[in-house]
Write a protein that holds these residues in place. Structure first.
Motif, PDB file in Angstrom:
ATOM      1  N   HIS A  15      -2.740   8.715   3.537  1.00  0.00           N
ATOM      2  CA  HIS A  15      -2.433   8.369   2.168  1.00  0.00           C
ATOM      3  C   HIS A  15      -3.610   7.870   1.551  1.00  0.00           C
ATOM      4  CE1 HIS A  15      -0.103   5.989  -0.960  1.00  0.00           C
ATOM      5  NE2 HIS A  15      -0.328   4.969  -0.360  1.00  0.00           N
ATOM      6  N   ASN A  19      -5.082   8.665  -2.177  1.00  0.00           N
ATOM      7  CA  ASN A  19      -5.422   7.756  -3.088  1.00  0.00           C
ATOM      8  C   ASN A  19      -6.778   8.018  -3.846  1.00  0.00           C
ATOM      9  OD1 ASN A  19      -3.209   6.532  -2.905  1.00  0.00           O
ATOM     10  ND2 ASN A  19      -3.845   5.008  -1.634  1.00  0.00           N
ATOM     11  N   ARG A  37       5.812  16.099  -3.376  1.00  0.00           N
ATOM     12  CA  ARG A  37       7.411  16.574  -3.545  1.00  0.00           C
ATOM     13  C   ARG A  37       7.677  18.001  -2.940  1.00  0.00           C
ATOM     14  NH1 ARG A  37       5.779  12.340  -5.852  1.00  0.00           N
ATOM     15  NH2 ARG A  37       7.047  10.326  -6.426  1.00  0.00           N
ATOM     16  N   ARG A  54       9.573  10.076   4.922  1.00  0.00           N
ATOM     17  CA  ARG A  54      10.128   8.636   4.781  1.00  0.00           C
ATOM     18  C   ARG A  54      11.093   8.263   5.897  1.00  0.00           C
ATOM     19  NH1 ARG A  54      11.502   9.463  -1.715  1.00  0.00           N
ATOM     20  NH2 ARG A  54       9.514   8.959  -2.292  1.00  0.00           N
ATOM     21  N   HIS A 112       5.084  -2.835  -2.693  1.00  0.00           N
ATOM     22  CA  HIS A 112       4.137  -1.820  -2.794  1.00  0.00           C
ATOM     23  C   HIS A 112       5.248  -0.680  -3.275  1.00  0.00           C
ATOM     24  CE1 HIS A 112       1.386   0.982  -2.941  1.00  0.00           C
ATOM     25  NE2 HIS A 112       1.441   1.999  -1.989  1.00  0.00           N
ATOM     26  N   LEU A 116       4.806   1.047  -6.739  1.00  0.00           N
ATOM     27  CA  LEU A 116       4.444   2.450  -7.407  1.00  0.00           C
ATOM     28  C   LEU A 116       5.255   3.493  -7.095  1.00  0.00           C
ATOM     29  CD1 LEU A 116       0.464   1.698  -6.656  1.00  0.00           C
ATOM     30  CD2 LEU A 116       1.518   2.236  -8.725  1.00  0.00           C
ATOM     31  N   TYR A 197      -9.243   2.141   0.715  1.00  0.00           N
ATOM     32  CA  TYR A 197      -7.876   1.527   0.058  1.00  0.00           C
ATOM     33  C   TYR A 197      -8.557   0.505  -1.111  1.00  0.00           C
ATOM     34  CZ  TYR A 197      -4.191   3.488   2.832  1.00  0.00           C
ATOM     35  OH  TYR A 197      -3.209   4.274   3.244  1.00  0.00           O
TER      36      TYR A 197
HETATM   37  C1  HEM Z   1      -4.744   0.049  -3.111  1.00  0.00           C
HETATM   38  C2  HEM Z   1      -4.582   0.793  -2.260  1.00  0.00           C
HETATM   39  C3  HEM Z   1      -2.897   1.690  -2.497  1.00  0.00           C
HETATM   40  C4  HEM Z   1      -2.780   2.322  -3.595  1.00  0.00           C
HETATM   41  C5  HEM Z   1      -3.648   2.452  -4.742  1.00  0.00           C
HETATM   42  C6  HEM Z   1      -1.595   3.305  -3.217  1.00  0.00           C
HETATM   43  C7  HEM Z   1      -0.908   3.986  -4.309  1.00  0.00           C
HETATM   44  C8  HEM Z   1       0.266   4.494  -4.105  1.00  0.00           C
HETATM   45  C9  HEM Z   1       1.075   5.335  -4.898  1.00  0.00           C
HETATM   46  C10 HEM Z   1       0.421   5.922  -6.252  1.00  0.00           C
HETATM   47  C11 HEM Z   1       2.306   5.680  -4.154  1.00  0.00           C
HETATM   48  C12 HEM Z   1       3.366   6.562  -5.067  1.00  0.00           C
HETATM   49  C13 HEM Z   1       3.112   8.013  -4.580  1.00  0.00           C
HETATM   50  C14 HEM Z   1       4.238   8.982  -5.240  1.00  0.00           C
HETATM   51  O1  HEM Z   1       5.131   8.318  -6.059  1.00  0.00           O
HETATM   52  O2  HEM Z   1       4.010  10.068  -5.351  1.00  0.00           O
HETATM   53  C15 HEM Z   1       2.402   4.967  -3.037  1.00  0.00           C
HETATM   54  C16 HEM Z   1       3.185   5.140  -2.070  1.00  0.00           C
HETATM   55  C17 HEM Z   1       3.262   4.525  -1.078  1.00  0.00           C
HETATM   56  N1  HEM Z   1       2.614   3.805  -0.173  1.00  0.00           N
HETATM   57 FE1  HEM Z   1       0.679   3.319  -1.241  1.00  0.00          FE
HETATM   58  N2  HEM Z   1      -1.131   2.862  -1.956  1.00  0.00           N
HETATM   59  C18 HEM Z   1      -1.837   1.797  -1.280  1.00  0.00           C
HETATM   60  C19 HEM Z   1      -2.006   1.303  -0.284  1.00  0.00           C
HETATM   61  C20 HEM Z   1      -0.869   1.507   0.589  1.00  0.00           C
HETATM   62  C21 HEM Z   1      -0.954   0.776   1.926  1.00  0.00           C
HETATM   63  C22 HEM Z   1      -2.151  -0.045   2.379  1.00  0.00           C
HETATM   64  C23 HEM Z   1       0.264   1.421   2.640  1.00  0.00           C
HETATM   65  C24 HEM Z   1       1.012   0.944   3.895  1.00  0.00           C
HETATM   66  C25 HEM Z   1       0.729  -0.191   4.335  1.00  0.00           C
HETATM   67  C26 HEM Z   1       0.898   1.988   1.457  1.00  0.00           C
HETATM   68  C27 HEM Z   1       2.275   2.624   1.833  1.00  0.00           C
HETATM   69  C28 HEM Z   1       2.824   3.473   0.954  1.00  0.00           C
HETATM   70  C29 HEM Z   1       4.067   3.865   1.016  1.00  0.00           C
HETATM   71  C30 HEM Z   1       5.080   3.715   2.250  1.00  0.00           C
HETATM   72  C31 HEM Z   1       4.663   4.707   0.054  1.00  0.00           C
HETATM   73  C32 HEM Z   1       5.942   5.400  -0.113  1.00  0.00           C
HETATM   74  C33 HEM Z   1       5.714   6.706  -0.080  1.00  0.00           C
HETATM   75  C34 HEM Z   1       7.048   7.779  -0.522  1.00  0.00           C
HETATM   76  O3  HEM Z   1       7.127   7.716  -1.794  1.00  0.00           O
HETATM   77  O4  HEM Z   1       7.513   7.948   0.443  1.00  0.00           O
HETATM   78  N3  HEM Z   1       0.081   2.119   0.354  1.00  0.00           N
HETATM   79  N4  HEM Z   1       1.088   4.385  -2.932  1.00  0.00           N
END
Ligand code: HEM
Length: 210
Positions: A15, A19, A37, A54, A112, A116, A197
């Motif tokens: 991830h 990012n 996707r 997921r 989160h 997002l 991150y």
């Molecule tokens: C600043 C840091 C982070 C940013 C900028 C970020 C950004 C994003 C974005 C843009 C998505 C949506 C992706 C999409 O719709 O295609 C997402 C989904 C997700 N993020 Fe992050 N993320 C960050 C940190 C984290 C951290 C630290 C975790 C876990 C502890 C995390 C866990 C997840 C999960 C579980 C999803 C859902 C994925 C899914 O759609 O199944 N993220 N993140």
């Protein structure tokens, strides 16, 4: 604990790498999100891989929490009579905050996803344009969101520092030299994740990404 933890750490690295694509530009970042996707096609129908991931992640998180509860119960059963005097400092800060660290991370992940993934609490919330969602999220006027993310990411760093070390121990590391190496590996991996991150919200906050 170790097996599910390793799976979650692998997700965190993947991830973070995704990012960092934000530094390449809006088109590259949005393209990457759409590609996620499509991953697995044509073998699997559209978005199936994403849903499998997921499901896998949710199962890993639940099993990780279950293992934590079992281990805590086992530790309590091994010492049913509480210590009359317990030294205040036991182990590193990271080791002593595993339980609360885990709760904070769980709450962060819920926020989160609403922010997002579903876009419910995001000022833009456009699922087709994740770049725009991220830039709107960490805009200077919303410094408190950046602060919340930063605190959660630092909590993740502490949790991983002890978690990675413990996982290496479970996997067989025993000697004093191995312990030093395991501590160093845990520290370096956690630092890489924290810096990777944090770089995204701070790049938006400072205008490097806009
Ligand atoms: C600043 C840091 C982070 C940013 C900028 C970020 C950004 C994003 C974005 C843009 C998505 C949506 C992706 C999409 O719709 O295609 C997402 C989904 C997700 N993020 Fe992050 N993320 C960050 C940190 C984290 C951290 C630290 C975790 C876990 C502890 C995390 C866990 C997840 C999960 C579980 C999803 C859902 C994925 C899914 O759609 O199944 N993220 N993140």
């Amino acid at each position: 604990m170790a097996g599910t933890g390793i799976l979650l750490v692998l997700f965190l690295f993947a991830h973070m790498a995704g990012n960092l694509k934000i530094f390449v530009g809006a088109e590259a970042f949005d393209h990457y999100a759409h590609w996620l996707r499509d991953l697995g096609t044509p073998l699997l129908p559209h978005t199936w891989y994403l849903w499998l991931q997921r499901g896998g992640l949710t199962a890993a998180v639940l099993a990780h929490i279950f293992a934590a509860v079992v281990l805590a119960r086992r530790a309590r059963a091994a010492r049913p009579v509480r210590y009359a005097h317990r030294p205040r400092v036991q182990g590193s800060y990271a080791a002593r905050t595993m339980r609360w660290g885990g709760v904070i991370i769980l709450l962060f992940v819920v926020f989160h996803i609403l922010d997002l993934t579903t876009g419910t609490v995001n000022p833009v919330g456009d699922r087709q344009h994740p770049y725009a969602n991220v830039v709107a999220d960490f805009a200077p006027g919303r410094w408190y969101v950046t602060l919340f993310y930063a605190l959660a990411i630092v909590a993740i760093g502490f949790h991983l520092r002890h978690g990675i070390f413990s996982a290496l121990r479970t996997l067989g590391q025993q000697s004093p030299r191995g312990e030093r190496t395991a501590r160093a590996v845990a520290l370096v991996l956690s630092l890489v994740l924290v810096v990777g991150y944090l770089s995204v919200p701070f790049a938006v906050l400072t205008g490097l990404v806009s």
